[in-house]
Design a protein around this motif. Structure first.
Motif, PDB file in Angstrom:
ATOM      1  N   LEU A   1     -48.356  12.005 -25.390  1.00 51.85           N
ATOM      2  CA  LEU A   1     -49.326  11.742 -24.330  1.00 51.85           C
ATOM      3  C   LEU A   1     -49.362  12.863 -23.296  1.00 51.85           C
ATOM      4  CD1 LEU A   1     -48.643   7.932 -23.791  1.00 51.85           C
ATOM      5  CD2 LEU A   1     -50.803   8.931 -24.584  1.00 51.85           C
ATOM      6  N   THR A   2     -48.199  13.326 -22.860  1.00 48.81           N
ATOM      7  CA  THR A   2     -48.168  14.383 -21.840  1.00 48.81           C
ATOM      8  C   THR A   2     -48.728  15.694 -22.392  1.00 48.81           C
ATOM      9  OG1 THR A   2     -45.849  14.831 -22.417  1.00 48.81           O
ATOM     10  CG2 THR A   2     -46.254  13.381 -20.558  1.00 48.81           C
ATOM     11  N   ALA A   3     -48.498  15.950 -23.668  1.00 46.77           N
ATOM     12  CA  ALA A   3     -49.054  17.157 -24.280  1.00 46.77           C
ATOM     13  C   ALA A   3     -50.575  17.106 -24.326  1.00 46.77           C
ATOM     14  CB  ALA A   3     -48.493  17.334 -25.690  1.00 46.77           C
ATOM     15  N   ALA A   4     -51.120  15.882 -24.363  1.00 49.88           N
ATOM     16  CA  ALA A   4     -52.570  15.718 -24.431  1.00 49.88           C
ATOM     17  C   ALA A   4     -53.218  15.556 -23.064  1.00 49.88           C
ATOM     18  CB  ALA A   4     -52.911  14.511 -25.301  1.00 49.88           C
ATOM     19  N   GLY A   5     -52.405  15.520 -21.984  1.00 50.83           N
ATOM     20  CA  GLY A   5     -52.992  15.486 -20.661  1.00 50.83           C
ATOM     21  C   GLY A   5     -52.574  14.358 -19.743  1.00 50.83           C
ATOM     22  N   THR A   6     -51.776  13.423 -20.217  1.00 52.23           N
ATOM     23  CA  THR A   6     -51.299  12.349 -19.345  1.00 52.23           C
ATOM     24  C   THR A   6     -50.408  12.933 -18.252  1.00 52.23           C
ATOM     25  OG1 THR A   6     -51.441  10.606 -21.010  1.00 52.23           O
ATOM     26  CG2 THR A   6     -49.858  10.275 -19.243  1.00 52.23           C
ATOM     27  N   GLN A   7     -50.633  12.499 -17.010  1.00 53.26           N
ATOM     28  CA  GLN A   7     -49.885  13.021 -15.878  1.00 53.26           C
ATOM     29  C   GLN A   7     -48.659  12.181 -15.534  1.00 53.26           C
ATOM     30  OE1 GLN A   7     -50.817  16.028 -14.408  1.00 53.26           O
ATOM     31  NE2 GLN A   7     -52.147  15.995 -16.200  1.00 53.26           N
TER      32      GLN A   7
ATOM     33  N   ILE B   1     -45.725  10.778 -34.336  1.00 47.14           N
ATOM     34  CA  ILE B   1     -46.600  10.052 -33.421  1.00 47.14           C
ATOM     35  C   ILE B   1     -47.510  11.066 -32.757  1.00 47.14           C
ATOM     36  CG2 ILE B   1     -46.681   8.734 -31.269  1.00 47.14           C
ATOM     37  CD1 ILE B   1     -44.031   7.438 -32.121  1.00 47.14           C
ATOM     38  N   SER B   2     -48.805  10.797 -32.766  1.00 45.04           N
ATOM     39  CA  SER B   2     -49.769  11.742 -32.208  1.00 45.04           C
ATOM     40  C   SER B   2     -50.919  10.982 -31.555  1.00 45.04           C
ATOM     41  CB  SER B   2     -50.307  12.666 -33.305  1.00 45.04           C
ATOM     42  OG  SER B   2     -50.918  11.910 -34.349  1.00 45.04           O
TER      43      SER B   2
ATOM     44  N   ILE C   1     -40.113   5.698 -27.807  1.00 39.98           N
ATOM     45  CA  ILE C   1     -40.801   5.784 -26.519  1.00 39.98           C
ATOM     46  C   ILE C   1     -40.906   7.245 -26.079  1.00 39.98           C
ATOM     47  CG2 ILE C   1     -40.606   5.267 -24.062  1.00 39.98           C
ATOM     48  CD1 ILE C   1     -41.482   2.842 -25.510  1.00 39.98           C
ATOM     49  N   ALA C   2     -39.820   7.991 -26.227  1.00 44.49           N
ATOM     50  CA  ALA C   2     -39.813   9.404 -25.836  1.00 44.49           C
ATOM     51  C   ALA C   2     -40.837  10.201 -26.638  1.00 44.49           C
ATOM     52  CB  ALA C   2     -38.412   9.995 -26.021  1.00 44.49           C
ATOM     53  N   ALA C   3     -40.951   9.906 -27.935  1.00 40.22           N
ATOM     54  CA  ALA C   3     -41.928  10.600 -28.775  1.00 40.22           C
ATOM     55  C   ALA C   3     -43.354  10.288 -28.319  1.00 40.22           C
ATOM     56  CB  ALA C   3     -41.730  10.202 -30.237  1.00 40.22           C
ATOM     57  N   CYS C   4     -43.589   9.035 -27.916  1.00 42.49           N
ATOM     58  CA  CYS C   4     -44.914   8.645 -27.423  1.00 42.49           C
ATOM     59  C   CYS C   4     -45.245   9.367 -26.125  1.00 42.49           C
ATOM     60  CB  CYS C   4     -44.970   7.131 -27.206  1.00 42.49           C
ATOM     61  SG  CYS C   4     -44.945   6.142 -28.708  1.00 42.49           S
ATOM     62  N   ILE C   5     -44.272   9.410 -25.201  1.00 42.58           N
ATOM     63  CA  ILE C   5     -44.487  10.093 -23.930  1.00 42.58           C
ATOM     64  C   ILE C   5     -44.764  11.580 -24.169  1.00 42.58           C
ATOM     65  CG2 ILE C   5     -43.373  10.826 -21.782  1.00 42.58           C
ATOM     66  CD1 ILE C   5     -41.941   8.138 -21.716  1.00 42.58           C
ATOM     67  N   GLY C   6     -44.044  12.169 -25.109  1.00 44.47           N
ATOM     68  CA  GLY C   6     -44.254  13.575 -25.424  1.00 44.47           C
ATOM     69  C   GLY C   6     -45.662  13.849 -25.934  1.00 44.47           C
TER      70      GLY C   6
ATOM     71  N   ILE D   1     -60.021  10.765 -28.968  1.00 45.54           N
ATOM     72  CA  ILE D   1     -59.788   9.739 -27.945  1.00 45.54           C
ATOM     73  C   ILE D   1     -59.049  10.371 -26.770  1.00 45.54           C
ATOM     74  CG2 ILE D   1     -58.665   7.560 -27.400  1.00 45.54           C
ATOM     75  CD1 ILE D   1     -59.059   6.672 -30.222  1.00 45.54           C
ATOM     76  N   PRO D   2     -59.683  10.411 -25.596  1.00 42.72           N
ATOM     77  CA  PRO D   2     -59.003  10.991 -24.430  1.00 42.72           C
ATOM     78  C   PRO D   2     -57.858  10.097 -23.970  1.00 42.72           C
ATOM     79  CG  PRO D   2     -61.075   9.973 -23.771  1.00 42.72           C
ATOM     80  CD  PRO D   2     -61.044   9.943 -25.277  1.00 42.72           C
ATOM     81  N   VAL D   3     -56.807  10.703 -23.456  1.00 44.58           N
ATOM     82  CA  VAL D   3     -55.664   9.925 -22.982  1.00 44.58           C
ATOM     83  C   VAL D   3     -55.826   9.649 -21.483  1.00 44.58           C
ATOM     84  CG1 VAL D   3     -54.132  10.863 -24.726  1.00 44.58           C
ATOM     85  CG2 VAL D   3     -54.270  11.965 -22.488  1.00 44.58           C
TER      86      VAL D   3
END
Length: 209
Positions: free
Chosen positions: A190-196, A158-159, A183-188, A164-166
């Protein structure tokens, strides 16, 4: 007048039990009562948690299958309405991000069930939508995998979609959660791409943990 005539000729049947649903819509009153008696609760997810509306067993599971495998897109709005009415305020905020399904499954089923649910929920809750995640690699589903294999993470990867900015704050939306590994893979990602800040919810939780 036409809708009343159609209802007399072909009455609405409950998607869960097959009984006459009447004005209740896709699910009869008895099945709605069964759902209210079987709340989902929270599922631990790698340092966080995923809120769920209902237990998968019973009518909630029937609605999920109707959307996912029978393409009943109208069911997504009912599911979204139930989530919007029940979800804790701290979960239902930010930009709605659907958990991505593999393109192979989307083509085979003819529907992106997670995306349909997320868009319906965003409309109900007055939130924006960002379909910024994608799934690739091994297309085999989580269904049928053992608990240990599921906890190890979803097959494939999942990437974040290229270019597309997060969003800074997101609420991930899925139809069903079991171990929470997807869900954990999605959160990982997103947070790596800048989600706070990321919360997560699913319509139903399975009991096979």
């Amino acid at each position: 007048m036409l809708s009343k005539l159609i209802a007399l000729i072909a009455p609405s049947l409950c998607l869960a039990c097959g009984a006459h649903a009447g004005r209740a819509g896709a699910v009869c009153r008895a099945c709605r009562a069964r759902m209210q008696a079987a709340p989902g609760g929270w599922v631990p997810v790698s340092g966080s948690a995923c809120w769920t509306a209902f237990a998968y067993d019973g009518p909630a599971g029937a609605l999920v299958r109707a959307l996912k495998f029978r393409g009943r897109l109208g069911v997504a709005d009912l599911m979204a309405a139930q989530i919007a009415a029940l979800a804790p305020p701290e979960v239902l905020r930010g930009i709605v991000v659907p958990v991505p399904i593999h393109p192979v499954h989307a083509r085979r089923r003819g529907v992106d069930h997670s995306g349909a649910l997320a868009r319906a929920l965003a409309r109900r809750a007055g939130l924006g939508v960002a379909e910024c995640l994608t799934r690739s690699g091994d297309p085999r589903p989580q269904v049928g995998r053992g608990r240990r294999a599921r906890i190890g993470g979803p097959l494939g990867s999942i990437s974040v979609r290229n270019g597309i900015p997060v969003p800074e704050t997101v609420v991930l939306v899925d139809d069903v959660v079991t171990t929470g590994a997807t869900i954990a893979a999605c959160i990982g990602a997103l947070t790596a791409a800048g989600t706070q800040e990321a919360s997560a919810l699913a319509y139903a939780r399975t009991t096979a943990r």
